[in-house]
Design an enzyme around this catalytic site. Structure first.
Site, mmCIF file in Angstrom:
data_model
loop_
_atom_site.group_PDB
_atom_site.id
_atom_site.type_symbol
_atom_site.label_atom_id
_atom_site.label_comp_id
_atom_site.label_asym_id
_atom_site.label_seq_id
_atom_site.Cartn_x
_atom_site.Cartn_y
_atom_site.Cartn_z
ATOM 1 N N HIS A 117 -52.235 73.289 29.132
ATOM 2 C CA HIS A 117 -52.006 73.797 30.425
ATOM 3 C C HIS A 117 -51.731 75.205 30.442
ATOM 4 C CE1 HIS A 117 -49.180 73.794 33.929
ATOM 5 N NE2 HIS A 117 -48.355 74.677 33.181
ATOM 6 N N CYS A 231 -54.338 73.789 37.187
ATOM 7 C CA CYS A 231 -53.547 74.672 36.791
ATOM 8 C C CYS A 231 -54.130 76.011 36.331
ATOM 9 C CB CYS A 231 -52.699 74.438 35.760
ATOM 10 S SG CYS A 231 -53.454 73.843 34.018
#
Length: 358
Positions: A117, A231
């Site tokens: 992430h 993301c």
């Protein structure tokens, strides 16, 4: 913003102030990696193929309110706050943040697979305050990737929105322990304020999450059919925008996780109305719902394992996948190696020297 950055509402479990990871149950994660398809329908003939690739990500005039049916397991952006206005002569340090997906629950497990992430950190040298900014799913990754099949509805029901989250603080331990926390640039307060305006506009018009990158093959230069919107793409867009404003980035290696599907040229099938409406194609609609059935959430262990077998049989043996992109359905004739998770280097951008005085 979009109720997310501006009002600080949100969804996700964090360690300390920590950042959001891909959020879905472990069953959703396994299913995501195995892919999905159920046999029962082959490519539609007679529907013209779109020839302009990749298909552009569709932007919208405003962000709609989520349907009450869509509920997040982890609250979106729980500690969020409005983006502050910085002093123009402030020096703002910019940090690249990266940690394993689901790190809050599984530690470094997915880090070993380079499933990461991404987020951005900022530090004001005038105030000493730190901030984190990221973009992720409102209702967890599984809801953004697969729909709900509601018996009272003819069409699959999607709980797919992604949004930006901004909050004070950087969880140094979280990012450093299993990931990355490294300074990549220093910008002025003016540049930061310009970026904040852009983030608000980007967040209000780019409203949905897209998990998949779809290409013709893993070969360099192969045709790209669809790009993801996740993301890492938010981080890349933000870095590129800062470079346009005149930011100068350091010469360091930056890698990002990407999940690829590989297929022949996709076939456009239609939108919800044309497929599932009163005059829609009932055979096609049934096939699409059968395709998504193995991804039902909260399945008992036995039923979930059976679903994985269905998925494997469909994508490997029958080479089929139905993609929902821009609120439209596409058929993907899958090809070897079918799915691949990569951790690719994407260089930091080069400064726009004409705007370096901002």
């Amino acid at each position: 913003m979009a109720q997310e950055v501006d009002t600080a509402q949100g969804a996700e479990m964090r360690r300390g102030a920590g950042a959001a990871r891909g959020r879905a149950s472990w069953c959703w994660a396994l299913a995501l990696l195995w892919l999905a398809v159920v046999p029962g329908w082959s490519r539609v003939s007679g529907i013209p193929s779109r020839r302009h690739w990749p298909v552009p990500y569709k932007r919208f005039d405003f962000r709609p309110k989520p349907d009450p049916y869509c509920q997040a397991k982890y609250t979106f952006c729980p500690t969020g706050s409005p983006i502050p206005v910085m002093e123009g002569d402030d020096d703002i340090e910019v940090f690249r943040l990266q940690a394993p997906v689901w790190e809050f629950k599984y530690g470094d497990l997915l880090g070993h697979l380079k499933i990461m992430h991404d987020a951005i950190g900022f530090r004001s040298t005038l105030t000493g305050k730190n901030y984190t900014m990221e973009w992720y799913e409102l209702f967890q990754l599984g809801n953004c990737t697969f729909p709900h099949l509601r018996p009272e509805m003819d069409a699959p029901f999607w709980c797919n929105q992604g949004a930006a989250c901004f909050f004070e603080g950087i969880d140094d331990v979280h990012w450093k322990e299993n990931g990355t926390l490294v300074q990549v640039a220093t910008i002025s307060g003016n540049m930061f304020n310009q970026m904040a305006k852009w983030v608000k506009q980007d967040n209000e018009t780019g409203i949905y999450y897209e998990t998949w990158n779809v290409k013709a093959s893993p070969e360099k230069g192969a045709e790209t059919w669809f790009d993801s919107y996740d993301c890492s793409k938010f981080v890349l867009r933000t870095f590129n925008k800062l470079a346009e404003f005149g930011a100068e980035f350091k010469n360091i290696e930056t890698n990002y996780t990407r999940i690829f599907l590989y297929s022949g040229e996709p076939t456009y099938l239609g939108n919800e109305t044309s497929v599932f409406g009163p005059t829609g194609n009932k055979t096609l609609g049934l096939a699409i719902k059968r395709f998504y059935y193995p991804f039902k959430p909260h399945l008992p262990t036995k039923e979930f394992l059976l679903s994985l077998l269905q998925i494997f049989d469909a994508v490997i043996v029958h080479k089929q996948f139905y993609l929902f992109y821009n609120f439209e359905y596409w058929f993907l004739p899958m090809k070897f190696p079918f799915i691949k998770i990569t951790y690719e280097e994407i260089p930091l951008p080069i400064r726009n020297k004409t705007l370096s005085g901002l």
